[in-house]
Write an enzyme that holds these catalytic residues in place. Structure first.
Site, PDB file in Angstrom:
ATOM      1  N   GLU A   3     -40.616 -59.148 -36.145  1.00  0.00           N
ATOM      2  CA  GLU A   3     -39.626 -58.676 -36.850  1.00  0.00           C
ATOM      3  C   GLU A   3     -39.554 -57.464 -35.980  1.00  0.00           C
ATOM      4  O   GLU A   3     -39.945 -56.557 -36.176  1.00  0.00           O
ATOM      5  CB  GLU A   3     -39.684 -58.411 -37.917  1.00  0.00           C
ATOM      6  CG  GLU A   3     -39.608 -60.078 -38.646  1.00  0.00           C
ATOM      7  CD  GLU A   3     -40.253 -60.488 -39.245  1.00  0.00           C
ATOM      8  OE1 GLU A   3     -41.788 -59.632 -38.988  1.00  0.00           O
ATOM      9  OE2 GLU A   3     -40.531 -61.844 -39.742  1.00  0.00           O
ATOM     10  N   TYR A  47     -39.723 -55.199 -26.196  1.00  0.00           N
ATOM     11  CA  TYR A  47     -39.514 -56.953 -25.737  1.00  0.00           C
ATOM     12  C   TYR A  47     -39.021 -57.428 -25.387  1.00  0.00           C
ATOM     13  O   TYR A  47     -39.464 -58.729 -24.772  1.00  0.00           O
ATOM     14  CB  TYR A  47     -40.055 -57.179 -27.502  1.00  0.00           C
ATOM     15  CG  TYR A  47     -39.919 -56.251 -28.974  1.00  0.00           C
ATOM     16  CD1 TYR A  47     -41.549 -56.288 -28.341  1.00  0.00           C
ATOM     17  CD2 TYR A  47     -39.643 -55.899 -29.736  1.00  0.00           C
ATOM     18  CE1 TYR A  47     -42.823 -55.228 -29.605  1.00  0.00           C
ATOM     19  CE2 TYR A  47     -40.267 -55.362 -30.948  1.00  0.00           C
ATOM     20  CZ  TYR A  47     -41.520 -55.030 -30.402  1.00  0.00           C
ATOM     21  OH  TYR A  47     -42.923 -54.248 -31.179  1.00  0.00           O
TER      22      TYR A  47
END
Ligand SMILES: CC(C)(COP(=O)(O)OP(=O)(O)OC[C@H]1O[C@@H](n2cnc3c(N)ncnc32)[C@H](O)[C@@H]1OP(=O)(O)O)[C@@H](O)C(=O)NCCC(=O)NCCS
Length: 146
Positions: A106, A118
């Site tokens: 998350e 990411y």
């Protein structure tokens, strides 16, 4: 930069708690790091060790064939030099050796630098948790790397 990435050890716990305070508005306390490093058999934590100073870390829980990335942080003075990339790359590699076939995490919708890190590793948005962060009320994106 002469910095080694190695597994976190008990002697790193104080430095990790100090680093977390510099990097997050809601840092983990010492006991969380203690549990993760000393007791949690599902966890892998790596540190970036620069001549004995801990300047970054990353962690993951490997549960069955899934890797849940718990946290990644680099000391503000050492960002944008590829350390986040090195930590994440080695963490994913180690978790794959332990059986992880896909990875999730998350991240706050507002955390552009982390999201772009990411994305570089192939993580994609799969959902959103509304008002996930207690301090800022920001939403979290749920990312997966399949
Ligand atoms: C996210 C974080 C770990 C990145 O660490 P880092 O060592 O600076 O990362 P790198 O130098 O390896 O950069 C990796 C990528 O992140 C992105 N990035 C880093 N800083 C950025 C910035 N200020 N703006 C936009 N993208 C950024 C880029 O995509 C970069 O890749 P590139 O160099 O190929 O362009 C660091 O910013 C941090 O500790 N942030 C605070 C803690 C945090 O929010 N952690 C994430 C919790 S989910």
């Amino acid at each position: 930069m002469n910095c080694i990435i190695r597994l976190a050890e008990e002697r790193d716990i104080d430095a990790l708690a100090t680093l977390d305070k510099l990097c997050f508005t809601l840092p983990w306390d010492r006991s969380s790091f203690e549990f993760e490093i000393k007791e949690n058999l599902k966890a892998i934590y790596l540190v970036a060790d620069y001549n004995g100073k801990i300047i970054g870390y990353a962690g993951i829980w490997v549960i069955l064939d899934e890797g849940h990335i718990t946290n990644i942080a680099v000391h503000p003075d050492f960002r944008n030099r590829g350390l986040g990339t090195r930590l994440l790359s080695e963490l994913i590699e180690l978790s794959e050796r332990r059986g992880a076939k896909r990875h999730t995490l998350e991240v706050s919708v507002a955390n552009h630098s982390a999201i772009s890190l990411y994305n570089k590793f192939g993580f994609e948005t799969a959902g959103k948790r509304e008002k996930y962060y207690e301090d800022t009320n920001e939403d979290a994106l749920i990312l997966w790397r399949l």
